[in-house]
Design a protein around this motif. Structure first.
Motif, short mmCIF file in Angstrom:
data_model
loop_
_atom_site.label_atom_id
_atom_site.label_comp_id
_atom_site.label_asym_id
_atom_site.label_seq_id
_atom_site.Cartn_x
_atom_site.Cartn_y
_atom_site.Cartn_z
N MET A 66 0.83 -1.20 0.00
CA MET A 66 0.00 0.00 0.00
C MET A 66 0.86 1.25 0.00
O MET A 66 0.61 2.21 -0.74
N VAL A 67 1.91 1.24 0.83
CA VAL A 67 2.72 2.45 0.95
C VAL A 67 3.49 2.69 -0.34
O VAL A 67 3.52 3.81 -0.86
N SER A 68 4.07 1.62 -0.92
CA SER A 68 4.87 1.84 -2.13
C SER A 68 3.99 2.35 -3.26
O SER A 68 4.39 3.21 -4.03
N GLY A 69 2.76 1.81 -3.36
CA GLY A 69 1.87 2.28 -4.41
C GLY A 69 1.21 3.60 -4.05
O GLY A 69 0.98 4.45 -4.89
N GLY A 70 0.88 3.73 -2.75
CA GLY A 70 0.03 4.84 -2.34
C GLY A 70 0.76 6.15 -2.16
O GLY A 70 0.19 7.21 -2.40
N LEU A 71 2.04 6.09 -1.78
CA LEU A 71 2.74 7.35 -1.50
C LEU A 71 2.79 8.22 -2.74
O LEU A 71 2.70 9.44 -2.66
N ARG A 72 2.91 7.57 -3.93
CA ARG A 72 2.92 8.36 -5.17
C ARG A 72 1.62 9.14 -5.34
O ARG A 72 1.59 10.19 -5.95
N GLY A 73 0.53 8.58 -4.76
CA GLY A 73 -0.75 9.26 -4.87
C GLY A 73 -0.79 10.56 -4.08
O GLY A 73 -1.66 11.40 -4.29
#
Lengths: 413, 256
Positions: A46-53
């Protein structure tokens, strides 16, 4: 010393016992490690994908306001009339022209559909811009955004490279994520609409489920006689707590929408439906907490002449409150993460504005996550993860509050 | 003994049932205003049950039923017009295990006075608390830490706090259900002294399984066995020359 058992036999048994204890400890530690591993994997994904958001790519767009000659009076952009004249000023066309002038024939496609809003807001903040040229930071189109973050198509990568050569592209904190609602453009979406919908829904749920649940628990524990009827009620409540949530959704649909005619997609109905689901959890937690209050405290209060109501409100309820609150918060956290019943009552609609009232159409965070995860546009992938991170954070905050309240209010005797 | 012999509570033909099980059989007994009455007897003989009928604490037990007549100053306490809350304000109770509220010492004592509206102002309430704690012999030990939790006191102090809590309501009768059974000998002696000091101001009935204690603190003793009142009378007489064989067997340690 037991002389009947030889010494070496005793040592052998001792070794066996120690080995058994070691095995048990290892098995326990392994179980903890496995669950921690799964949790870490989830969080890492979640963090690796979500931080870009949480960041968004912006393009520096030079706009020549003076040449465009917008029909606006710099002195009159305030209030309702100002808003109306801004809305009719044609910022969309201005923004497209500026993009084409600056970045070539398909310049307009580099910008988000919502880029003109940034231009308009810049003018509203500083009306003096209307008399000159200025460089405005506007959100990039979703494809450019992804490419700038390193996962784009070759064409988009080329565009990004040419923008980068002109130093016209940069990455910023995505504040819109926390102020906007759903949108068809992945670059312009925000979770605020869904979060606000969730908060309004939770407010309704708490406002209904907490008093009803606590009063039911108090009545069943302190007043109700023990007989076949109360046994039946107890079994029903335990059963209700285990009923799949989709069934509560169907109940809400039949009762609140079809029979009572309440508005579809509204936080009010979502909250009522989730309250039905949360109430049994609160009743069960409440009864356990009330059972945990020592009978000697009730005796003590009765013996100084407290009436049954005084016993309950002066002694039993305050002592049971930490347990009740913990149960309530855990029930609320479950309701916050609930999707299925909300789908049934129409909270899966596309809602582009955050709700202001309980009867406004709204969606909820988990439903928003579900909807975005279904989108074809690749820009939604990171937004989905970002929304999940926001949801996880809210849940973490709620559970943290439960632990804090328990430690804070707990009485030892 | 030249004490006057006024009855505060008169029980006539009292039977108590827990469901189908009869715990007390036809007990008639008076509690005197000025003499401490001790209930003795082996475990399960019904002495605590009888004590709890006197302020209707048995009402809280599901399936408990009381027959017969109990009069407090002539008023039937099981009459339909009798308010239980009012009754319990007049007949206070101290339990086997000290059970202070998990609140401050001050709040523990002030609670009863507050709910019965015995003090109109903060000063009046302070006075009630001080008087009750003084009468319970606890004031000097706790006057500097009234804000501390009542549960932080020692066992003996907690029990005296419970006595102070009962006194603060200004009752006429105090019932004590084995008040020393959870306490060490020194704390026990302190409570027994306190009972002596309180005698006369309140009618007192005390349940105890300790015969020496009954002999030390009471002037009247009632011996219960198997739910029946076997014998009751002047404490000194009952311990030195019991009329009944069963009483004699019990006080000489044949059973119990």
């Amino acid at each position: 010393m037991n002389s009947a058992v030889p010494a070496d036999e005793r040592r052998r048994r001792l070794r066996q016992r120690h080995a058994a204890e070691r095995r048990f400890r290892l098995a326990g530690a392994a179980a903890v490690l496995i669950s921690a591993g799964f949790l870490l994997f989830l969080l890492a994904t979640m963090v690796s994908g979500g931080l870009r958001g949480f960041t968004r790519t912006q393009i520096a767009l030079p706009v020549d306001f003076a040449a465009a000659g917008l029909p606006l009076d710099p002195g009159q952009l305030e209030g309702r009339e100002g808003a109306a004249s801004l809305a009719g000023a044609g910022f969309e066309g201005l923004t497209d022209h500026a993009a084409i002038a600056a970045f070539g024939p398909h310049g307009a496609r580099l910008l988000s559909d919502a880029a003109w809003i940034s231009v308009r807001n810049a003018v509203r903040r500083d009306p003096s811009l209307l008399a000159r040229r200025a460089v405005i930071q506007v959100p990039a189109a979703s494809g450019i955004d992804i490419a700038f973050k390193g996962r784009g198509t070759p064409e988009a990568e080329a565009e990004v490279a040419s923008l980068a050569r002109r130093s016209a592209i940069s990455s910023h904190f995505n504040a819109a994520l926390f102020s906007a609602a759903d949108s068809t453009d992945a670059a312009a979406v925000g979770v605020w609409g869904a979060l606000k919908g969730s908060l309004l829904t939770m407010a309704v749920t708490l406002g209904l489920a907490f008093p009803v649940g606590v009063l039911a628990a108090l009545y069943l524990e302190e007043y109700a006689p023990r007989n076949r009827w109360t046994d039946l009620i107890e079994v029903s409540i335990n059963n209700l707590a285990a009923v799949p949530s989709i069934i509560f959704g169907l109940l809400g649909l039949a009762l609140f929408l079809n029979t009572l005619g309440l508005p579809r997609s509204a936080p009010l109905v979502g909250g009522l439906t989730l309250a039905l689901m949360t109430m049994p959890v609160i009743v069960i937690a409440g009864r356990n907490a009330i059972k945990g209050v020592p009978p000697s405290i009730r005796d003590a209060a009765l013996a100084v002449g407290a009436s049954p109501v005084q016993v309950v409100f002066h002694h039993v309820l305050p002592l049971a409150l930490p347990g009740i609150l913990t149960g309530t918060i855990i029930g609320m956290a479950r309701a916050l993460g609930e999707t299925a019943p909300l789908l049934m009552i129409g909270m899966r609609a596309f809602v582009a504005a955050p709700p202001d009232r309980l009867t406004d159409p709204a969606t909820a965070l988990p439903v928003q996550i579900f909807l975005w995860s279904d989108e074809v546009n690749r820009g939604f992938v990171e937004k989905t993860s970002a929304a999940i991170l926001v949801l996880l954070f809210v849940l973490l905050a709620m559970n943290g509050l439960a632990v804090y309240l328990r430690n804070r209010l707990e009485t030892r005797w | 003994m030249t004490l006057p012999n006024r009855s505060k509570i008169e029980a006539k033909g009292v039977s108590v049932f827990y469901g189908d099980n009869q715990a007390i059989r036809d007990v008639s007994l008076n509690i005197d205003q000025d003499r401490v009455t001790a209930f003795i007897g082996p475990s399960g003989c019904g002495k605590s049950t009888f004590l709890r009928t006197l302020n209707r604490m048995n009402d809280t037990i599901a399936g408990a039923r009381v027959e017969g007549e109990i009069r407090l100053d002539g008023d039937d306490i099981y009459a339909s017009g009798m308010d239980v809350v009012e009754l319990r304000a007049r007949v206070g109770m101290v339990f086997q295990k000290p059970n202070p509220f998990p609140k401050s010492i001050y709040e523990n004592v002030a609670y009863g006075a507050r709910i019965h509206g015995l003090a109109r102002s903060r000063e009046a309430l302070d006075a009630v608390v001080e008087q009750a704690l003084t009468r319970a012999g606890l004031w000097n030990e706790v006057k500097d830490r009234l804000k501390d939790s009542g549960t932080a006191l020692s066992g003996g102090q907690q029990q005296r706090l419970c006595i102070a809590r009962a006194i603060a309501v200004d009752p006429e009768v105090i019932l004590m259900d084995e008040p020393c059974s959870a306490l060490d000998p020194i704390a026990t002696a302190r409570i027994e002294e306190l009972i002596h000091e309180l005698r006369g101001r309140y009618a007192i009935a005390i349940v105890t399984h300790n015969m020496q204690q009954a002999a030390r603190v009471s002037q009247v003793t009632a011996f219960f066995h198997m739910g029946q009142l076997v014998e009751h009378g002047d404490t000194a007489q009952l311990f030195t020359s019991p009329r009944e064989e069963r009483t004699k067997d019990y006080i000489t340690g044949r059973y119990g």
